[in-house]
Design a protein around this motif. Structure first.
Motif, PDB file in Angstrom:
ATOM      1  N   ARG A  55      33.089  29.232 -31.908  1.00  0.00           N
ATOM      2  CA  ARG A  55      34.057  30.076 -31.203  1.00  0.00           C
ATOM      3  C   ARG A  55      33.941  31.520 -31.693  1.00  0.00           C
ATOM      4  O   ARG A  55      33.942  32.461 -30.919  1.00  0.00           O
ATOM      5  N   GLU A  56      33.846  31.657 -33.033  1.00  0.00           N
ATOM      6  CA  GLU A  56      33.810  33.009 -33.600  1.00  0.00           C
ATOM      7  C   GLU A  56      32.386  33.454 -33.931  1.00  0.00           C
ATOM      8  O   GLU A  56      32.191  34.565 -34.441  1.00  0.00           O
ATOM      9  N   ASN A  57      31.429  32.581 -33.673  1.00  0.00           N
ATOM     10  CA  ASN A  57      30.013  32.878 -33.959  1.00  0.00           C
ATOM     11  C   ASN A  57      29.801  33.358 -35.394  1.00  0.00           C
ATOM     12  O   ASN A  57      29.248  34.431 -35.625  1.00  0.00           O
ATOM     13  N   ARG A  58      30.275  32.560 -36.333  1.00  0.00           N
ATOM     14  CA  ARG A  58      30.027  32.924 -37.731  1.00  0.00           C
ATOM     15  C   ARG A  58      29.913  31.648 -38.535  1.00  0.00           C
ATOM     16  O   ARG A  58      30.501  30.623 -38.165  1.00  0.00           O
ATOM     17  N   PRO A  59      29.140  31.703 -39.647  1.00  0.00           N
ATOM     18  CA  PRO A  59      29.048  30.513 -40.495  1.00  0.00           C
ATOM     19  C   PRO A  59      30.361  30.300 -41.239  1.00  0.00           C
ATOM     20  O   PRO A  59      31.015  31.267 -41.629  1.00  0.00           O
ATOM     21  N   LEU A  60      30.740  29.014 -41.417  1.00  0.00           N
ATOM     22  CA  LEU A  60      31.963  28.702 -42.174  1.00  0.00           C
ATOM     23  C   LEU A  60      31.641  28.329 -43.607  1.00  0.00           C
ATOM     24  O   LEU A  60      32.508  28.380 -44.464  1.00  0.00           O
ATOM     25  N   SER A  86      41.804  20.733 -41.238  1.00  0.00           N
ATOM     26  CA  SER A  86      41.917  19.948 -40.000  1.00  0.00           C
ATOM     27  C   SER A  86      41.519  20.783 -38.795  1.00  0.00           C
ATOM     28  O   SER A  86      41.019  20.269 -37.800  1.00  0.00           O
ATOM     29  N   SER A  87      41.739  22.089 -38.888  1.00  0.00           N
ATOM     30  CA  SER A  87      41.385  22.957 -37.753  1.00  0.00           C
ATOM     31  C   SER A  87      39.872  23.082 -37.596  1.00  0.00           C
ATOM     32  O   SER A  87      39.380  23.550 -36.563  1.00  0.00           O
ATOM     33  N   ASP A  88      39.120  22.683 -38.646  1.00  0.00           N
ATOM     34  CA  ASP A  88      37.657  22.805 -38.537  1.00  0.00           C
ATOM     35  C   ASP A  88      37.023  21.609 -37.832  1.00  0.00           C
ATOM     36  O   ASP A  88      35.830  21.614 -37.557  1.00  0.00           O
ATOM     37  N   LEU A  89      37.813  20.571 -37.571  1.00  0.00           N
ATOM     38  CA  LEU A  89      37.221  19.390 -36.916  1.00  0.00           C
ATOM     39  C   LEU A  89      37.370  19.555 -35.411  1.00  0.00           C
ATOM     40  O   LEU A  89      38.023  18.763 -34.743  1.00  0.00           O
ATOM     41  N   ARG A  90      36.765  20.599 -34.883  1.00  0.00           N
ATOM     42  CA  ARG A  90      36.894  20.884 -33.454  1.00  0.00           C
ATOM     43  C   ARG A  90      35.564  20.621 -32.778  1.00  0.00           C
ATOM     44  O   ARG A  90      34.532  20.480 -33.419  1.00  0.00           O
ATOM     45  N   LYS A  91      35.624  20.633 -31.471  1.00  0.00           N
ATOM     46  CA  LYS A  91      34.408  20.397 -30.690  1.00  0.00           C
ATOM     47  C   LYS A  91      33.419  21.549 -30.881  1.00  0.00           C
ATOM     48  O   LYS A  91      32.217  21.371 -30.836  1.00  0.00           O
ATOM     49  N   ASP A  92      33.971  22.775 -31.106  1.00  0.00           N
ATOM     50  CA  ASP A  92      33.050  23.925 -31.171  1.00  0.00           C
ATOM     51  C   ASP A  92      32.716  24.320 -32.608  1.00  0.00           C
ATOM     52  O   ASP A  92      32.377  25.457 -32.885  1.00  0.00           O
ATOM     53  N   VAL A  93      32.847  23.382 -33.529  1.00  0.00           N
ATOM     54  CA  VAL A  93      32.331  23.609 -34.882  1.00  0.00           C
ATOM     55  C   VAL A  93      31.099  22.708 -35.033  1.00  0.00           C
ATOM     56  O   VAL A  93      31.159  21.534 -34.685  1.00  0.00           O
TER      57      VAL A  93
END
Length: 1940
Positions: A230-235, A267-274
């Motif tokens: 979504r934000e186009n950045r590495p986590l 929990s917010s990192d378990l998304r479809k766009d990660v």
């Protein structure tokens, strides 16, 4: 001799080895048993096994391992509790309980659970061993116990056992904690079971396996990171794995180099766009396909990329290996975007690097914090796994976390060509240098997984002057090295020629820390590229560090560098717990250096990022208090605000874990001993300004922080006291008092709900309870309680429902009750009134109930009785206060909540459910604490009787609610028992009040009724039925509570005795409830309850002179208890045990016998007992699965009982409908019709209104009867019983006609017509009938030792029927003989089934005896309305002549008469009467030949009328008869009966011998005629056989001695009526003489006659071959197994089926086709294959059935049907002249002129054929065959008494027998069964009128016209209302049934 001494300490032990107990008084022991020891003596112990305390004995002490134990109730009844870990105790007892249930699972075939439980049990045993050994560490022991309890709970839940309340893994004794606490524990365990809380942190485990199918031939580097699409950045940072040339990990032995854990995903990192993004880099030549040149230099080159979404892992199975598709990089310039393009599905730009190249990786998501994972997945961590962190801090920052990572990303570069024609291949090398310019070793990491290196080489992008690398590095430089260090980037051109040199052409650098101590700010930096071509010039870093490094930092005048086009971009990101990039933060920390900036820094503190503040929390706090100490006047307010800001910052969930850091700081590091004055002063200043301030936001922030402000104040004061020895104490107290006065003033402000001040009050109330603990550090408990009471008391008292402050006030009270302050009894008595006042107000308003419940729960958890059961005075006062203010409102609340409609949303409903439970627990806890004194005060407090009455009604109703099964989850037995214990204690207290206040003149029915009703449902609760529990559970409950049912029963009894004459108010209302109590299988309880029944009967007798009411209510209640489905497994025993209550139960009967009303009492008991038996059976049957005969039979039995014995018409009708439904379900449509007819016949065609009943609406009687008629007709139609339907159609049509309802009349006539059509057009299957005997005591009451005849299903043969019965009674034993069983079988404790086929004897002769009636019509009369059935058994009497067995072959004929005709309301009915007759050998021979003659006639007729397509059946029949006769068949008869000896010895048989001779001649005559017909039709290829038959026939004639036929045969040409030869002769009488057949009473048969279904003895087979002249199998002789072979042409069985199928419907003497097919049934044995129709004959000696002589010579009567029994027909002559071999016309007016003239003798003949009974056991030859068409045609019709005769009857004197013609009706009159059959039983042989086409041929005097059919319906089916005076109707039902 030594004495046995009671043991002191040796009380409990475990058996080490099994002991047989063979010594005197020895107690057998099994290894592992636990024993309780009572006494000892010289190496022996005396005691018992705990499993069975009743068996006591002695055993050797050496066999016992002693264990420590506590002893309770020392003495005779002592109990021993082992001293061991409670978890061990629980495990042991639970495993024992499971053991028994586990075996049951195997028995019930629940394999899955069986195996799972087995594994769990083994696991628990293993864990138990570990606990017992005791070598575990404390933590490990905790884990093991947790595992154990989890598994115990799982098993208990699976097996439906109780939930165990636990605290810290050990079971809780419910008596030792308050009920509210128990409820909370149960609730907690229940919730835990339901929903595990979702983890907030997640971790991704990655294990790289290999790169599949990639033939790269070069080493690879694989980089993983987590990427936010979504934000186009590495986590996260990168995880780095090296692969060798084969694509496998380079160092497989080091798992940490191929496994990693990406930690701290929110929990917010378990998304479809990660996504997990994988970049693969190859190390080798510049071009992948380049030839190997001399160049040995290795470059890092792009290879490919793979992407997978994290959300996919949530759905995938966690352990799966994933094969990630690898996309190859085609355009290197876009390498930095490759993953984004793959995500965007722009795959077209990339090709898959190989069709199936993939990276094999194991991916698994793990949940929970990292410490938990270390415990759960030990293997991962011990084996080695690298940790890959998030970029930045996790969602929750933990104090003490050390981290100092600088992430640098090489973004892109802009380079000039450098004089080259093509673009450069640029490689960047990265170094980190310290302050001295030395390269720092191993601080450059490409990612986790591989150790850091000294340098890093970037990718080389081919011919690219603007390369974009996007490579992330991690520089984990220690904090102390940070200052002065810098990073240097060197740029080299990689030439593909010139030996592949890498030429330096420039460099960039960046310092890590600025002058002021701030680090390099995060973000992108554009660095200047300095030209440099010599490596040496970089050796001294101090030379270039003075140069500018970034274009952003260039001074504006430096144009030269600004103009350079070449640039290099990096992005830096610092993640450090020690370094800051924030200048303001640094300014504040260095406040002493710049005192002038203090004001500024304090103001800016609020803008600094929270994570920066918490990093330096301690330093910041030190700074603030330092400033406060030095200049409190100047900066006091600012410092206070900053402190508030920091305190509130820690309330944020991200930083909440830093609260302990602040607590530690306050405890250990805080040194501001003087700060308290300033803090109190500022806080008071704020509080004083609240009321006037416009903006409350800031003040609210201050109050939010009040907990920590008070912590600082108190700690500061304590430090001051310590330092000064407690100076200024009074001053401090005054300050605090003043502060609280200010607070009270602002709280007392009344204002409308939403004003800012009200919100501020709410904020304060929320934080106030947290202050108590701090105040207690300095003030006494009572002082603090005073503060709190006054503060809370100052709140405005108006309860305004809308005011949000009310809820907050309640929450504040809640926190107060849970605080340390309230726990202390001293303060509690001060606070309690305040708390109660608020609670009471809320509960009366029914608001915030959840909160109220929780407060009450906490309050009551604190009140405990002492060990010895006494109550402290303080506690007692508290209880009194609570009872006074809350008991009433609590009861009302529970009532209101439980009566609320549950329609609200599910969330609301759940909330109420929880609240109900909590309030109930509170009520129980309160009642449990109440003592006698409390109850007295409570009851005295009621000012009036009405108040007391309302209270009692209320509490009884609440108790009834508490007893409801849905009150608690089903496995909460512990909670239920506690509830019951409290209820019974309370009821015992309250019953006194009931006795004192509501008896005699003050009697109040409602309260007493409520009391009794409560008591009854209390006793009947499932959780108190101890009999249903396991022995261990029962023992525990009895030890703890005793049997509460008995206590309550005694209470009921004593209350009942107190009622006196008021008892009448409860009769009959309480009969039902008390009956339920007596159903409880507890003898003591019964003993208590039975006198009440006697008392009721007595009082009722006194009042009304009888006890009809008691009886009626008793019966209704019994029935309804059954209907409620009380029939669980224990219910049968339970009912059985109540039968003695009404049977030989001493107390009730003895009492009754002394009464004046003894007779009626005993008869009531007898009736109830019989009803019980039937209800019991009904309940048991209804429990079984599918509909079967058992259920139907049972319902019939019950229905009859209600009708005939109890006359309960409503019950009767209910069961009619239950039975109807059962029949429909089983598709017994005919039976369903007969059943519904029972109800129909109770109604009349009247217009009286009927009430709504069952499924019937309110309607008139006429409408309901019409509806029933239509339903019944429809079902008769479905059951193919059309004739019965027609009668009802006519009845309905007459009704319609009388109302001129022509529309419906027309429909009805059409329906009637359609039924006639169906009779003629559709085929009906002829049913088989089976006799079934049920012997033995194990059968249900309605079957026990009775015999029944059952109508089989379509196509059901004996074997199938037998199998069906055995399936219905799986425990039954099939008897293999047909003899009547003896008493041993009757009395056996088993089930015996005896089954064989029987043949129906039709009642309606007139239709069957008419000529020309089609078989379709006759078949109905053959198999419907059958009362009697027959069964024949051949046997030898006297000595058997081996030469000729016919001399001694007798037949035993059994006739069974049923109680009702079949079909009826059931498929089976009981046999009412059984008659046995023996048929002599001569009569037997006559029957056999008659049958064969009949068969021959039929076949000849069919052949003549060309109904046979095939002549084979006739051929075979002729062959069989002639062949047998030639080979000695008929000759054997001649030898047996025509010899002088026989005639001399049996003079009375003269006529019969003549008859036999006549039949033989007749047979020869028929054969001759048959051969003539045969000749006409025989095909050419059969001619030789025909010729052989003719020759053999002549032989046969000569063997019979017939040269010519006798005159009487010769006189008439061979003439067949309807085509069949029928010689006649005057000399033979028409019936067998009375002496010929003897009636014998035979109960059991000799063993010789027991035939098995497969074969007979060889003796029997010899008999048969002698009889038949052939060696046919003996089975056929007795009709057991038909032989399939056609070796014997004479065999009846080998005739083709066409014999039967081709018979014309008009041909007389032809049995209907289906019958012939179906009559292949054994009769002599249990599985006969062929049923001879001969078996349908009744006793030949029944004198009522003799033929009157006046009928002789009557030429006009129709002929008989072949299938009718002779004695049921009269004998009269037949006209031979009126018919011809062609089929007769059916018109009564016309007959075809016959081709033959009849002989004169024929017209005068008395009879043609004697109607002898026939042996049922089909012999196969022409002579001896007991054939299927077994009866020769009889020559007349008997007219039963009362029928309409076609001719006037002569006076009775002319009858040859003097038997009263009404004998038959009289016999049937003795019973009054319900009108089951459409044809009333009392007129069993009603003639049925026929249509004209079937009517009687013309005669000299035309007979009277037949009456209309509906006039023939007797009983309630008549329309004209007149009935035959001789026909009794069943007992009329009372008219009130019409209301139904």
């Amino acid at each position: 001799m030594n004495m046995w001494i009671p043991t002191e300490h040796e009380k409990y032990g475990v058996v080490l080895a099994s002991f047989r107990g063979t010594v005197q008084h020895g107690l057998p022991l099994e290894i592992g048993d636990t024993v309780q020891i009572l006494e000892k003596c010289e190496g022996w112990y005396r005691g018992f096994i705990l499993k069975n305390p009743n068996a006591k004995g002695i055993f050797p002490s050496s066999y016992i391992h002693l264990k420590n134990a506590h002893i309770k109730n020392k003495g005779q009844f002592e109990t021993v509790i082992p001293v061991e870990d409670s978890v061990i105790t629980e495990m042991t007892s639970t495993l024992r309980d499971w053991g028994a249930m586990w075996k049951q699972l195997y028995v019930k075939n629940e394999g899955d659970l069986f195996h799972r439980l087995w594994h769990v049990m083994n696991e628990i045993l293993d864990l138990r061993r570990q606990v017992l050994v005791g070598h575990l560490t404390h933590d490990r022991m905790r884990d093991v116990k947790q595992h154990i309890t989890a598994r115990l709970d799982w098993g208990n839940e699976q097996l439906g056992l109780d939930l165990v309340p636990r605290r810290e893994f050990s079971m809780v004794d419910p008596d030792e904690i308050s009920v509210t606490e128990l409820y909370r524990l149960m609730e907690h365990r229940h919730r835990k079971k339901e929903t595990p809380a979702p983890a907030s942190t997640h971790h991704l485990f990655v294990h790289v396996k290999s790169l599949m199918n990639a033939n790269v031939g070069e080493e690879l580097e694989v980089f993983f990171h987590i990427y936010d699409g979504r934000e186009n950045r590495p986590l996260s940072e990168r995880f780095f794995v090296r692969l060798n040339k084969s694509g496998l990990p380079k160092s497989p032995e080091k798992t940490e180099r191929q496994c990693t854990l990406f930690v701290d995903l929110g929990s917010s990192d378990l998304r479809k766009d990660v996504y997990i993004v994988v970049h693969i880099v190859r190390i080798g030549r510049m071009g992948a396909g380049e030839k190997k040149n001399l160049c040995s230099v290795q470059y890092r080159r792009p290879f490919g990329c793979a992407v997978v979404s994290i959300a996919d892992l949530l759905t995938a199975d966690s352990k799966d290996d994933h094969l990630l598709k690898v996309y190859a990089c085609n355009t290197e310039s876009e390498w930095n975007l490759i993953h984004e393009n793959i995500i965007k599905k722009a795959n077209s730009r990339y090709n898959l690097s190989g069709s199936n190249t993939g990276l094999a990786v194991a991916l698994q998501l793990l949940h929970g914090d990292i410490d938990q994972l270390r415990r759960e997945y030990m293997v991962l961590f011990t084996r080695g796994v690298s940790i890959t962190r998030k970029l930045g801090f996790s969602d929750v920052i933990m104090p003490g976390e050390m981290r100092n990572d600088l992430y640098v990303t090489l973004e892109k570069g802009e380079f000039e060509k450098g004089g080259k024609s093509v673009a450069r291949n640029v490689e960047v090398t990265v170094y980190v240098l310290d302050i001295d310019g030395q390269i720092l070793k191993s601080y450059v990491a490409a990612g986790s997984g591989e150790p850091g290196g000294d340098e890093y080489h970037s990718l080389v992008l081919y011919h690219n002057n603007s390369p974009r690398w996007a490579e992330q590095l991690k520089l984990p430089i220690p904090v102390d090295m940070f200052r002065g260090s810098h990073v240097r980037f060197e740029f080299r051109h990689c030439s593909t020629k010139d030996k592949g040199e890498k030429k330096l052409f420039g460099y960039s650098f960046v310092p890590l820390m600025q002058e002021d101590g701030r680090t390099l700010p995060d973000g992108t930096h554009e660095l200047i590229i300095h030209k440099c071509e010599e490596n040496t010039s970089l050796a001294d870093s101090s030379r270039y560090l003075k140069l500018p490094f970034s274009k952003a930092n260039l001074p504006s005048n430096n144009q030269t560098l600004k103009g350079i086009k070449e640039s290099f971009w990096i992005t830096s990101f610092l993640c450090s717990t020690k370094l800051t990039q924030n200048g303001d933060m640094l300014d504040l920390l260095k406040w002493r250096a710049h005192p002038e900036r203090i004001n500024d820094s304090l103001s800016k503190l609020k803008e600094i990022d929270g994570s920066e503040i918490v990093k330096f929390l301690q330093d910041t706090l030190d700074t603030l208090f330092g400033i406060l100490d030095e200049s409190s006047q100047r900066y006091g307010l600012k410092v206070f605000d900053s402190l508030v800001h920091i305190i509130n910052l820690l309330q944020d969930s991200k930083f909440q874990h830093f609260k302990p850091v602040m607590d530690t700081y306050i405890e250990s590091h805080f040194a501001g001993a003087l700060s308290y004055r300033d803090l109190i002063k500022v806080l008071k200043w704020y509080v004083d300004r609240i009321v006037d301030a416009e903006h409350q936001d800031h003040i609210q922030q201050v109050l939010k922080a009040s907990e920590y402000i008070f912590k600082y104040i108190i700690q500061s004061r304590r430090l001051f006291s310590l330092a000064t020895g407690g100076q200024n104490e009074e001053e401090f107290r005054v300050c605090i008092h003043e502060l609280f006065m200010s607070i009270r003033f602002f709280l007392s402000q009344e204002n409308k709900g939403t004003t800012p001040v009200a919100q501020t009050q709410a904020v304060f109330l929320r934080t106030f309870p947290a202050v108590y603990g701090e105040l207690l550090k300095i003030f006494t408990v009572r002082e603090v309680a005073g503060f709190v009471r006054e503060t809370l008391g100052s709140l405005p008292t108006t309860v305004n429902a809308e005011c949000p402050l009310e809820a907050v006030k309640l929450q504040c009270i809640g926190k107060t009750v849970e605080s340390q302050l309230y726990i202390n009894p001293d303060s509690r008595c001060i606070l309690l009134p305040v708390v109660l006042r608020v609670l009471q107000a809320h509960m009366q308003e029914q608001r915030d109930l959840v909160m109220c419940a929780s407060i009450l729960t906490s309050m009551l958890s604190l009140i405990k009785k002492e060990e010895n059961g006494t109550v402290e005075p303080v506690v007692s006062e508290e209880v009194e206060l609570i009872v006074e203010s809350l008991l009433g409102v609590l009861l009302r609340t529970i009532l209101e909540i439980s009566n609320r409609p549950q329609s609200t949303g599910s969330a609301m409903r759940l909330q109420f459910q929880d609240v109900t439970g909590e309030f109930v627990a509170c009520l129980l806890a309160l009642l449990r604490q109440m003592t006698d004194k409390h109850y007295q005060k409570l009851l005295q407090a009621f000012s009036s009787k009405d108040d007391l009455r309302d209270f009692l009604l209320q509490i009884f109703t609440v108790f009834r609610i508490l007893i409801r099964p849905e009150m608690f989850p089903k496995d909460w037995t512990v909670m239920r028992l506690v509830t019951n214990n409290v209820i019974i204690t309370t009821v015992l207290y309250l019953s006194d009040a009931l006795r004192k206040n509501f008896l005699n003149d003050k009697f109040d029915y409602k309260v007493w009724d409520s009391y009794f009703y409560l008591s009854v449902i209390f006793i009947n609760q499932p959780c108190l039925q101890l009999e249903s529990f396991s022995p261990s559970k029962r023992k525990k409950i009895l030890e703890k509570y005793g049997d509460m049912r008995v206590m309550m029963g005694c209470e009921i009894f004593s209350m009942w005795q107190n009622l006196g004459e008021h008892k009448l108010n409860f009769i009959p209302a309480m009969i039902g409830p008390f009956l339920e109590v007596t159903l409880v299988p507890q003898p003591d309880l019964r003993n208590v309850m039975i006198p009440i029944f006697h008392d009721m009967m007595d009082w009722e007798q006194r009042r009304s002179g009888n006890f009809k009411q008691v009886e009626a209510r008793l019966i209704d209640k019994l029935d309804s208890l059954m209907s409620e489905g009380k029939g669980d497994e224990t219910y049968r025993e339970l009912f059985n045990s109540i039968i003695p209550l009404f049977g030989p139960y001493p107390s009730l009967l003895k009492k009754i016998e002394r009464e004046t009303w003894r007779e009626s009492g005993i008869s009531l008991i007898a009736t109830v007992t019989r009803l019980m038996e039937r209800l019991l059976d009904y309940r048991d049957c209804m429990k079984l699965g599918e509909v079967d005969g058992k259920k139907i039979g049972c319902t019939v039995s019950l229905l009859n009982f209600y009708k005939t014995e109890l006359n309960k018409e409503e019950m009767y009708i209910r069961y009619i409908h239950k039975l109807y439904d059962l029949h429909l379900k089983a598709q017994n449509y005919t039976e369903a019709s007969y059943t519904l007819l029972l109800y129909d016949e109770l109604l009349e065609w009247s217009d009286r209104p009927l009430r709504e009943f069952l499924n019937y609406p309110m309607q008139s009687e006429w409408q309901r009867k019409e509806y029933l008629h239509l339903t019944i007709v429809q079902n008769f139609d479905r059951g193919k019983c059309w004739e019965n339907g027609i009668i009802l159609c006519r009845e309905l049509a007459d009704q319609y006609e009388s109302y001129y309802d022509y529309r419906n009349l027309s429909k009805m006539r059409m329906m009637e017509a359609s039924l006639y059509d169906k009779i003629m057009d559709q085929q009906r299957l002829e049913p088989e009938f089976f006799r079934v005997g049920f012997y033995g005591k194990k059968f249900p009451f309605f079957l026990r030792n009775k015999e029944f005849v059952c109508r089989g299903h379509d196509y059901e043969r004996l074997e199938a029927f037998q199998q069906r019965m055995l399936n219905e009674f799986p425990h039954a034993i099939a008897m293999q003989h047909v003899n009547q069983p003896d008493q041993t079988i009757y009395q056996a404790d088993a089930q015996y089934l005896q089954i064989y086929a029987v043949t129906p004897i039709p009642e309606n002769q007139d239709v069957l005896q008419r000529d020309g009636v089609p078989d379709n019509i006759k078949s109905f009369y053959k198999f419907n309305h059958i009362w009697r059935f027959r069964y024949d058994r051949p046997f030898h009497k006297g000595t058997k002549d081996k030469e000729n067995e016919f001399k001694s072959l007798w037949v035993e004929r059994t006739t069974l008469t049923l109680v009702q005709s079949l079909p009826g309301i059931s498929r089976w009915f009981e046999v009412e009467k059984r008659e046995l007759v023996e048929v002599s050998p001569l009569e037997n021979a006559i029957e056999v030949i008659e049958n064969k003659n009949l068969q021959l006639r039929t076949l000849i007729t069919q052949c003549q009328s060309r109904q046979m397509q095939n002549i084979n059946p006739l051929t075979m029949c002729l062959n069989g008869v002639i062949d047998a006769a030639v080979n000695g068949g008929l000759a054997r008869y001649q030898e047996a009966f025509f010899v002088k000896d026989y005639i001399m010895n049996h003079p009375e048989d003269g006529e019969k011998i003549g008859r036999l001779r006549e039949l033989m001649f007749e047979q020869a005559h028929i054969l001759e005629y048959g051969l003539a017909v045969h000749e006409k039709f025989v095909p050419q290829d059969m001619r030789p056989l025909h010729k052989k038959l003719v020759d053999q026939f002549h032989l046969m004639k000569s063997s019979l001695g017939i040269q010519e036929f006798p005159a009487y045969v010769r006189a008439s040409p061979v003439h067949f009526t309807n085509g069949s030869p029928r010689p006649c002769r005057n000399s033979v009488p028409s019936i067998i003489s009375p002496e010929g057949g003897r009636t014998v009473a035979r109960r059991s048969y000799p063993a010789v006659n027991r035939y098995s279904s497969s074969s007979l003895s060889s003796q029997a087979s010899n008999e048969v071959s002698n009889i038949t002249g052939q060696s046919e199998s003996s089975d056929e002789v007795f009709n057991m197994q038909p032989s399939p072979s056609t070796s014997s042409l004479s065999s009846n069985h080998s005739a083709s089926p066409n014999v039967t199928s081709s018979a014309p419907s008009s041909a007389r003497g032809s049995p209907q086709m289906a019958e012939k097919h179906k009559h292949s049934r054994e009769n002599a044995c249990l599985s006969p294959r062929e049923r001879p129709v001969s078996a349908i004959f009744p006793n030949p000696l029944d004198p009522a059935q003799r033929a009157p002589p006046h009928q002789i010579g009557d030429t006009t009567l129709p002929r008989s049907d072949p299938n009718l029994s002779a004695p049921d027909k009269g004998s009269s002559a037949k006209s031979m002249g009126s018919q011809s071999p062609v089929p007769t016309s059916r018109s009564p007016q016309k007959t075809i002129v016959p081709p033959f003239t009849p002989s004169p003798t024929e017209c005068q003949s008395t009879s043609l054929v004697s109607n002898s009974p026939v042996l049922s056991g089909s012999y196969s030859s022409g002579i001896s065959s007991l054939s299927r068409c077994s009866v020769s045609e009889a020559s007349g019709t008997e007219l039963p008494a009362g029928d309409h005769a076609p001719h006037p009857l002569p006076p009775p004197a002319t009858l040859p027998t003097s038997v009263s013609s009404s004998e038959e009706p009289i016999r049937r009159e003795n019973k009054t069964p319900p009108p089951y059959s459409v044809y009333e039983r009392n007129n069993p042989r009603r003639p049925v009128p026929l249509p004209h086409s079937l009517s009687i041929p013309p005669q000299t005097d035309a007979p009277a016209l037949p009456p209309k059919p509906h006039q023939l319906r007797t009983g309630s089916m008549k329309l004209d209302g007149t009935s035959d005076p001789r026909v009794p109707r069943p007992r009329p039902l009372p008219r009130k049934v019409s209301q139904l």
